[in-house]
Design a protein around this motif. Structure first.
Motif, PDB file in Angstrom:
ATOM      1  N   VAL A 118      51.823  31.447  37.188  1.00  0.00           N
ATOM      2  CA  VAL A 118      52.272  30.319  36.360  1.00  0.00           C
ATOM      3  C   VAL A 118      51.112  29.586  35.690  1.00  0.00           C
ATOM      4  O   VAL A 118      51.322  28.845  34.733  1.00  0.00           O
ATOM      5  N   ASN A 119      49.886  29.815  36.174  1.00  0.00           N
ATOM      6  CA  ASN A 119      48.732  29.140  35.572  1.00  0.00           C
ATOM      7  C   ASN A 119      48.044  29.963  34.486  1.00  0.00           C
ATOM      8  O   ASN A 119      47.188  29.427  33.765  1.00  0.00           O
ATOM      9  N   THR A 120      48.386  31.254  34.361  1.00  0.00           N
ATOM     10  CA  THR A 120      47.705  32.096  33.360  1.00  0.00           C
ATOM     11  C   THR A 120      48.663  32.917  32.500  1.00  0.00           C
ATOM     12  O   THR A 120      48.320  33.262  31.367  1.00  0.00           O
ATOM     13  N   SER A 121      49.834  33.247  33.007  1.00  0.00           N
ATOM     14  CA  SER A 121      50.747  34.135  32.278  1.00  0.00           C
ATOM     15  C   SER A 121      51.396  33.442  31.089  1.00  0.00           C
ATOM     16  O   SER A 121      51.716  32.245  31.145  1.00  0.00           O
ATOM     17  N   MET A 122      51.609  34.223  30.039  1.00  0.00           N
ATOM     18  CA  MET A 122      52.348  33.752  28.885  1.00  0.00           C
ATOM     19  C   MET A 122      53.766  34.339  28.950  1.00  0.00           C
ATOM     20  O   MET A 122      54.143  34.939  29.950  1.00  0.00           O
ATOM     21  N   LYS A 123      54.517  34.186  27.872  1.00  0.00           N
ATOM     22  CA  LYS A 123      55.871  34.758  27.857  1.00  0.00           C
ATOM     23  C   LYS A 123      55.825  36.268  27.996  1.00  0.00           C
ATOM     24  O   LYS A 123      56.473  36.864  28.843  1.00  0.00           O
ATOM     25  N   GLY A 124      55.049  36.901  27.104  1.00  0.00           N
ATOM     26  CA  GLY A 124      54.885  38.349  27.170  1.00  0.00           C
ATOM     27  C   GLY A 124      53.584  38.699  27.856  1.00  0.00           C
ATOM     28  O   GLY A 124      52.858  37.824  28.356  1.00  0.00           O
ATOM     29  N   PHE A 125      53.250  40.007  27.907  1.00  0.00           N
ATOM     30  CA  PHE A 125      51.974  40.420  28.472  1.00  0.00           C
ATOM     31  C   PHE A 125      50.847  39.896  27.586  1.00  0.00           C
ATOM     32  O   PHE A 125      50.964  39.883  26.358  1.00  0.00           O
ATOM     33  N   ASN A 143      47.577  40.100  31.878  1.00  0.00           N
ATOM     34  CA  ASN A 143      48.448  39.213  32.660  1.00  0.00           C
ATOM     35  C   ASN A 143      49.908  39.583  32.437  1.00  0.00           C
ATOM     36  O   ASN A 143      50.349  39.749  31.297  1.00  0.00           O
ATOM     37  N   TYR A 144      50.639  39.683  33.523  1.00  0.00           N
ATOM     38  CA  TYR A 144      52.055  40.031  33.444  1.00  0.00           C
ATOM     39  C   TYR A 144      52.839  38.904  32.764  1.00  0.00           C
ATOM     40  O   TYR A 144      52.629  37.729  33.052  1.00  0.00           O
ATOM     41  N   GLY A 145      53.745  39.250  31.871  1.00  0.00           N
ATOM     42  CA  GLY A 145      54.525  38.255  31.140  1.00  0.00           C
ATOM     43  C   GLY A 145      55.640  37.641  31.972  1.00  0.00           C
ATOM     44  O   GLY A 145      56.357  38.357  32.684  1.00  0.00           O
ATOM     45  N   LEU A 146      55.794  36.330  31.892  1.00  0.00           N
ATOM     46  CA  LEU A 146      56.841  35.644  32.664  1.00  0.00           C
ATOM     47  C   LEU A 146      58.234  36.074  32.235  1.00  0.00           C
ATOM     48  O   LEU A 146      59.192  35.970  32.995  1.00  0.00           O
ATOM     49  N   LEU A 147      58.351  36.560  30.999  1.00  0.00           N
ATOM     50  CA  LEU A 147      59.657  37.001  30.507  1.00  0.00           C
ATOM     51  C   LEU A 147      60.161  38.231  31.258  1.00  0.00           C
ATOM     52  O   LEU A 147      61.349  38.548  31.221  1.00  0.00           O
ATOM     53  N   GLY A 148      59.257  38.910  31.962  1.00  0.00           N
ATOM     54  CA  GLY A 148      59.651  40.092  32.728  1.00  0.00           C
ATOM     55  C   GLY A 148      60.177  39.784  34.115  1.00  0.00           C
ATOM     56  O   GLY A 148      60.486  40.701  34.882  1.00  0.00           O
ATOM     57  N   ILE A 149      60.280  38.491  34.464  1.00  0.00           N
ATOM     58  CA  ILE A 149      60.799  38.088  35.778  1.00  0.00           C
ATOM     59  C   ILE A 149      62.266  37.711  35.649  1.00  0.00           C
ATOM     60  O   ILE A 149      62.647  36.958  34.751  1.00  0.00           O
ATOM     61  N   LYS A 150      63.084  38.213  36.540  1.00  0.00           N
ATOM     62  CA  LYS A 150      64.519  37.946  36.501  1.00  0.00           C
ATOM     63  C   LYS A 150      64.816  36.469  36.774  1.00  0.00           C
ATOM     64  O   LYS A 150      64.071  35.786  37.469  1.00  0.00           O
ATOM     65  N   ASN A 151      65.926  36.019  36.214  1.00  0.00           N
ATOM     66  CA  ASN A 151      66.467  34.666  36.437  1.00  0.00           C
ATOM     67  C   ASN A 151      65.649  33.551  35.790  1.00  0.00           C
ATOM     68  O   ASN A 151      65.875  32.377  36.083  1.00  0.00           O
ATOM     69  N   LEU A 152      64.678  33.899  34.940  1.00  0.00           N
ATOM     70  CA  LEU A 152      63.900  32.882  34.238  1.00  0.00           C
ATOM     71  C   LEU A 152      64.379  32.778  32.796  1.00  0.00           C
ATOM     72  O   LEU A 152      64.313  33.749  32.045  1.00  0.00           O
ATOM     73  N   GLY A 153      64.882  31.633  32.431  1.00  0.00           N
ATOM     74  CA  GLY A 153      65.304  31.424  31.051  1.00  0.00           C
ATOM     75  C   GLY A 153      64.111  31.184  30.146  1.00  0.00           C
ATOM     76  O   GLY A 153      63.056  30.703  30.578  1.00  0.00           O
ATOM     77  N   SER A 154      64.275  31.482  28.879  1.00  0.00           N
ATOM     78  CA  SER A 154      63.195  31.309  27.915  1.00  0.00           C
ATOM     79  C   SER A 154      62.762  29.847  27.824  1.00  0.00           C
ATOM     80  O   SER A 154      61.564  29.533  27.702  1.00  0.00           O
ATOM     81  N   GLU A 155      63.724  28.908  27.928  1.00  0.00           N
ATOM     82  CA  GLU A 155      63.393  27.474  27.827  1.00  0.00           C
ATOM     83  C   GLU A 155      62.541  27.019  29.006  1.00  0.00           C
ATOM     84  O   GLU A 155      61.598  26.236  28.845  1.00  0.00           O
ATOM     85  N   PHE A 156      62.857  27.493  30.213  1.00  0.00           N
ATOM     86  CA  PHE A 156      62.079  27.116  31.391  1.00  0.00           C
ATOM     87  C   PHE A 156      60.657  27.661  31.295  1.00  0.00           C
ATOM     88  O   PHE A 156      59.687  26.992  31.664  1.00  0.00           O
ATOM     89  N   ILE A 157      60.518  28.893  30.770  1.00  0.00           N
ATOM     90  CA  ILE A 157      59.180  29.473  30.579  1.00  0.00           C
ATOM     91  C   ILE A 157      58.377  28.621  29.588  1.00  0.00           C
ATOM     92  O   ILE A 157      57.189  28.350  29.794  1.00  0.00           O
ATOM     93  N   ASN A 158      59.043  28.189  28.521  1.00  0.00           N
ATOM     94  CA  ASN A 158      58.368  27.305  27.548  1.00  0.00           C
ATOM     95  C   ASN A 158      57.889  26.013  28.213  1.00  0.00           C
ATOM     96  O   ASN A 158      56.785  25.522  27.932  1.00  0.00           O
ATOM     97  N   ASP A 159      58.733  25.456  29.103  1.00  0.00           N
ATOM     98  CA  ASP A 159      58.358  24.226  29.818  1.00  0.00           C
ATOM     99  C   ASP A 159      57.125  24.458  30.689  1.00  0.00           C
ATOM    100  O   ASP A 159      56.225  23.608  30.756  1.00  0.00           O
ATOM    101  N   ILE A 160      57.089  25.612  31.393  1.00  0.00           N
ATOM    102  CA  ILE A 160      55.956  25.931  32.273  1.00  0.00           C
ATOM    103  C   ILE A 160      54.655  25.998  31.477  1.00  0.00           C
ATOM    104  O   ILE A 160      53.634  25.412  31.862  1.00  0.00           O
ATOM    105  N   ILE A 161      54.704  26.726  30.359  1.00  0.00           N
ATOM    106  CA  ILE A 161      53.501  26.912  29.534  1.00  0.00           C
ATOM    107  C   ILE A 161      53.061  25.588  28.909  1.00  0.00           C
ATOM    108  O   ILE A 161      51.866  25.261  28.875  1.00  0.00           O
ATOM    109  N   LYS A 162      54.017  24.799  28.429  1.00  0.00           N
ATOM    110  CA  LYS A 162      53.685  23.515  27.779  1.00  0.00           C
ATOM    111  C   LYS A 162      53.087  22.528  28.781  1.00  0.00           C
ATOM    112  O   LYS A 162      52.062  21.873  28.508  1.00  0.00           O
ATOM    113  N   GLU A 163      53.698  22.405  29.957  1.00  0.00           N
ATOM    114  CA  GLU A 163      53.256  21.418  30.941  1.00  0.00           C
ATOM    115  C   GLU A 163      51.877  21.744  31.501  1.00  0.00           C
ATOM    116  O   GLU A 163      51.089  20.840  31.803  1.00  0.00           O
ATOM    117  N   ARG A 164      51.542  23.016  31.663  1.00  0.00           N
ATOM    118  CA  ARG A 164      50.235  23.337  32.221  1.00  0.00           C
ATOM    119  C   ARG A 164      49.102  22.993  31.242  1.00  0.00           C
ATOM    120  O   ARG A 164      47.930  23.046  31.599  1.00  0.00           O
TER     121      ARG A 164
END
Length: 494
Positions: free
Chosen positions: A126-133, A141-162
């Motif tokens: 969560v501290n280095t991964s982006m949406k895609g690889f 770095n493995y993309g967060l979009l490749g993890i099940k049950n993660l919505g695109s909006e939540f991934i955006n929140d993770i990247i923005k907040e860090r």
């Protein structure tokens, strides 16, 4: 199509049959049109020599050909991708992996290529991964979009907040992401995939602590929303929420369980692979890889073809049991190695004999026949199943002969007493033999698990019949077939 219509009088429909045969490289279908084409040309005044030369040119073209404009486009794309792969390997492979996120077989194959190129695939973080690889030096770095049950909006929140600072621990992560997109299931998926491993706690600790933490944060959020939090509730330490939070003192899950979690959440084993300890044996014994088998029928350069006898090892990721029409059990196994997965078909007789090796998560070795059908992934029809490969395993065989691979001195030699695969073999002068339909009527009565092969003398080739045509051999059927075809044209190999 126009050549066949103008010179040989073909209808649009029949000319399209020829076009499809060429595009799918069905040389037998195209060859079957030779006589009709030559006769049609003769009727329209085209001399036999010209017509024959034209058909030969068409037949040769159908093996593998592009028009010039198509070839030029492919050449340009090939040049550009080769340049990027050579000079920008990590960004190139990261983009390639992102483009196939929905295909675990392709992702596994490209990850293997990354290893070959000296690139390291990092587990999601969560501290280095982006949406895609994404690339970071020689690390992808493995993309967060490749993890099940993660919505695109939540991934955006993770990247923005860090952007306000790296996440320090589980409490810091959850408390900073109390948005409308936050949910406990998504955080559990992040933990299971290893994306929170860098936050100073093991996965078992975080999974056990998460329910109470999320509940307390939600309760605090509700109180804040309705103005129920007082000045003294805020506390005066780093935990400004005034919430008691402590990680349980428990050991981490076993390595095998961690890998299973990663597989469930991403479709891949990221921090290791259950086959790692068997890889030296797999290489030494020369077993086929799933990626090689899946290429069969899709490329002229494929290492294997329909009907080849193959050997492979892998881990069983799924088992489906079905009943045949005569009430016997058969199994469909999804077997996975480091480069992908392939379906293994286990017919009743084989299932009964080797049932002790078949269990979910088990590592097995399979010897069988490769089956390739149009528009479908290749399958392996199991003949023999053994346990995990080791120093005493049989070396790879292909069509009854040892593969051209080195084998250790203490490995038993493969059985080569049979030059053909098990099956019922019926010989015909040609594919147009009128007795073929009568044979199909007879064999359809005796449904079973023994493969049925037709051999055509004029073409000198075997043709494996569809799975639904497989038979149960008995004296009555063999007697009828011998009466119809002659004793010398019927053979059974078990």
């Amino acid at each position: 199509m126009q050549i066949f219509r103008e010179l040989a009088g073909y209808s649009y429909g029949r000319a399209d049959v020829v076009r499809r045969a060429m595009s799918k490289k069905k040389h037998d279908v195209l060859e079957a049109e030779r006589k009709t084409f030559l006769e049609g040309c003769a009727e329209r005044g085209v001399d036999a020599e010209t017509a024959t030369a034209l058909f030969e040119q068409i037949s040769e073209f159908s093996k593998y050909a592009f028009n010039k404009s198509h070839a030029a486009c492919y050449s340009l794309v090939a040049y550009r991708t080769a340049y990027l792969k050579r000079y920008y390997p990590a960004p190139f492979m990261a983009a390639l992996l992102t483009s196939v996120l929905d295909s675990s077989n392709k992702v596994a194959r490209y990850i293997a290529e990354c290893k070959r190129m000296g690139l390291r695939l990092a587990v999601p973080d969560v501290n280095t991964s982006m949406k895609g690889f994404s690339a970071n030096g020689n690390v992808i770095n493995y993309g967060l979009l490749g993890i099940k049950n993660l919505g695109s909006e939540f991934i955006n929140d993770i990247i923005k907040e860090r952007g306000n600072g790296a996440y320090k621990d589980l409490f810091d992560f959850c408390s900073r992401l109390q948005t409308s997109h936050f949910n406990r299931r998504a955080v559990e998926s992040l933990i299971r995939s290893g994306a929170l491993d860098s936050l100073g706690a093991n996965r078992r600790q975080m999974l056990q602590a998460l329910p109470a933490l999320v509940s307390n944060l939600e309760d605090y959020r509700r109180k804040t929303m309705y103005g129920q939090v007082g000045f003294f509730d805020l506390g005066n330490d780093d935990n400004s929420f005034g919430i008691d939070f402590e990680l349980p003192a428990v050991d981490e899950f076993p390595k095998a369980e961690l890998l299973k979690m990663e597989k469930e959440m991403t479709g891949l084993y990221l921090s290791g692979h259950p086959l790692d300890k068997y890889e030296p044996f797999i290489q030494q014994l020369g077993y086929a890889r799933t990626a090689q088998l899946l290429e069969a029928g899709k490329s002229e350069m494929a290492s294997y073809a329909d009907g080849d006898y193959v050997s492979l090892a892998g881990i069983i990721s799924n088992i489906t049991i079905k009943q045949t029409r005569n009430g016997q059990n058969m199994a469909f196994i999804l077997l996975e190695d480091m480069l992908g997965s392939i379906e293994i078909v286990v017919f009743p007789k084989v299932l009964e004999e080797y049932n002790q090796y078949i269990s979910s998560g088990g590592v097995i070795t399979v010897f069988g026949t490769l089956s390739v059908e149009e528009e479908k992934d290749a399958k392996v029809l199991a003949n023999t199943i053994q346990g995990a490969p080791d120093g005493n395993s049989r070396p790879a065989v292909k069509n009854g002969k040892p593969a051209n691979k080195p084998k250790p001195q203490n490995v038993e030699k493969p059985a080569t007493k049979k030059s053909k695969h098990r099956g019922l073999y019926l010989r015909f002068p040609s594919k147009s033999d009128i007795r073929i339909e009568k044979v199909k009527v007879i064999t359809s009565i005796f449904d079973g698990d023994l493969p049925l092969y037709f051999y055509y003398l004029d073409e000198k080739r075997y043709e494996l019949q569809p799975r639904e045509s497989f038979v149960l051999v008995n004296e009555t059927m063999i007697s009828e077939l011998k009466k119809l075809l002659g004793n010398e044209n019927v053979a059974v190999i078990n």
